[in-house]
Design an enzyme around this catalytic site. Sequence first.
Site, PDB file in Angstrom:
ATOM      1  N   GLN A  45     -10.220   1.738   2.331  1.00  0.00           N
ATOM      2  CA  GLN A  45      -9.273   2.511   3.139  1.00  0.00           C
ATOM      3  C   GLN A  45     -10.030   3.438   4.095  1.00  0.00           C
ATOM      4  OE1 GLN A  45      -6.104   1.747   2.990  1.00  0.00           O
ATOM      5  NE2 GLN A  45      -6.404   0.397   1.244  1.00  0.00           N
ATOM      6  N   HIS A  91      -6.690  -0.772  -6.661  1.00  0.00           N
ATOM      7  CA  HIS A  91      -5.981  -1.967  -6.184  1.00  0.00           C
ATOM      8  C   HIS A  91      -5.293  -1.741  -4.831  1.00  0.00           C
ATOM      9  CE1 HIS A  91      -1.792  -1.299  -8.318  1.00  0.00           C
ATOM     10  NE2 HIS A  91      -2.188  -0.233  -7.674  1.00  0.00           N
ATOM     11  N   GLU A  92      -4.991  -2.883  -4.172  1.00  0.00           N
ATOM     12  CA  GLU A  92      -4.465  -2.922  -2.805  1.00  0.00           C
ATOM     13  C   GLU A  92      -5.420  -2.275  -1.802  1.00  0.00           C
ATOM     14  OE1 GLU A  92      -2.156  -4.854  -2.520  1.00  0.00           O
ATOM     15  OE2 GLU A  92      -1.436  -4.903  -4.570  1.00  0.00           O
ATOM     16  N   GLY A  93      -6.709  -2.453  -2.038  1.00  0.00           N
ATOM     17  CA  GLY A  93      -7.716  -1.893  -1.140  1.00  0.00           C
ATOM     18  C   GLY A  93      -8.290  -0.622  -1.706  1.00  0.00           C
ATOM     19  N   ARG A 101       0.828  -1.212   0.000  1.00  0.00           N
ATOM     20  CA  ARG A 101       0.000   0.000   0.000  1.00  0.00           C
ATOM     21  C   ARG A 101       0.860   1.259   0.000  1.00  0.00           C
ATOM     22  NH1 ARG A 101      -4.795  -2.452   3.911  1.00  0.00           N
ATOM     23  NH2 ARG A 101      -5.952  -3.358   2.166  1.00  0.00           N
TER      24      ARG A 101
END
Length: 611
Positions: free
Chosen positions: A465, A458-460, A314
């Site tokens: 978040q 992507h990545e959350g 992240r």
Amino acid sequence: MSYRRTTDFLLHDWLEVSSLQSRARFADHNRETFDAVLDMCEKLAAEKFAPFNRLADTEEPWFDGEKVHLPAASHAAAKAYAESGMLAAAQDYELGGMQLPCVVEMAANSFFSKAGIGIGGGGMLTSGNANLLMAHGTPLQQQVFAANEFGGRFSGTMCLSEPQAGSSLSDVVTRAVPDGADFEAEPLGPRYRLRGNKMWISNGEHELTENIIHLVLAKIPGPDGKLVPGTRGISLFIVPKKLVGTDGQLTGERNDVALAGLNHKLGYRGIPNTLLNFGEGKFPVRGSAGAIGYLVGKSGEGLRCMFHMMNEARIAVGLGATMLGYAGYEASLAYAKDRPQGRPMGPSGKDATLPQIPIIRHADVKRMLLAQKSYCEGALALELYCARLVDEAHTGAPDDAAQAALLLEMLTPIAKSWPSEWCLEANSLAIQVHGGYGYTRDFPVEQYWRDNRLNMIHEGTHGIQALDLLGRKVVMDGGKGLQLLASRINATIERALALPDFAEQGNTLAATLAQVGAATKAAWATGNPEEALANATPYLQAFGHLVLGWIWLDVALCAQARAATLDHALLQGKLAACRFFFRHELPRVGAWLQVVTRRDDTCRTMDEAWF
């Protein structure tokens, strides 16, 4: 103002990274060695990545039924990056690493993200994969898999999402069952057979390395054959594309991992994005279907292990978003200096007999460039600050390390989400500065926007978040993380208030901090998570702007303190960007927090039929 000059200022003047050499792990390093790494990466990015950024975008990966094909430039870039040693930059000397601080490693890797993120993005995944194994794998797993990833023989992926589940990892249905009665006797770890599908796997299939090491989340069925609901039942497995012996050499056996298809994306086109089938029987191995995988850590703790890689990823995603924004900023700045259009406004209006002026002299173009500068340079400072916290957490004195780890927990949602939103906005402004030309492929700014649009997902995703920040981070341990962050912000405010030139910003930041604190309490006033979290995204936006205001004020104070030694243009540029952010951006916070404070139910109570 060159990117390198800004990076040097942030590293050496603001973060004082040379002080790290007093720690045993970094004792062999000094400014000269740090600069040498940055020089190498800047040169390599300029030679092997930047010239082929457009090529990687236009010549997408394609599958001939057996192999995924990439341009020769992608192979050359991957080879050059591996040979540079950057895959293992932060690792021990015994692993072929350089024992670089994380903050220097991140700064060095930023050159590749800016030069060609669609070519160089695979390195982050491979390093992150190997770093996870160094934290949670057995010594043999580290030797066989991680060491070969650091050396560039193998590459790595992370396989979380599934077509039916997306970001909802509790709904993962990939199964892992013990492979025979002796499954626990396997030297590489308890051996399982995996069956399932994974989606959105970057670099899931290619010929850039000898082997691809997949880290796969799957569930081990209970005694009744059913999967445990939720995330508690998720375990983590090493699933190599090609089976490997305990000596690290390929056995010649293909694992039962098959490419189902390539995803054709808006941006990041140089990186193959795949749908993978595990255990469908296309490549039966050792007489039966099912992909062979080796358990990492303990069963049921896969998500905890995977988050080691995800949190690192992240920060790297935030840095990638920053550098795409920065690339657009540099391109639009150069264009604005060269593009003649319009004439200066005099007391009697414009004089058509005068020559045209470069568009950078128009106030509105300066506004767009200043916005980009404040977003991108502020985001860069944030990412490097977070990387410096990683170093403190790993090598600092116990109390300092604990505080750094807690502060990093608080800042990770911002480090990922804020650059993903606002450096994307910087890319949009870069297109605007170019006018109609920005919307064409004659200039690179449209590609930078397309590439950067992925980073909010992507990545959350942005929404995830936001839920993490308001639903977990600000309330964990009775709000200790939020209190720690507030104390750091207040320390900067106190320094600012002691200087007349910064009193305005100090008072503005103090008021903004108070607004965020009051909104946090108001959101949770009823104790109802559904009410509190309905407006989590505007809370995330407000919180992010608070953090960036703090970062900018701290950077500006440092620049002013170094005024006697700093280049005049660099100093004034930092001060102007700080003023812009405080006067043009921080006023947004109040509007975002209104709905949070009122626990506004407009979105929560909207009936789907009304759409």
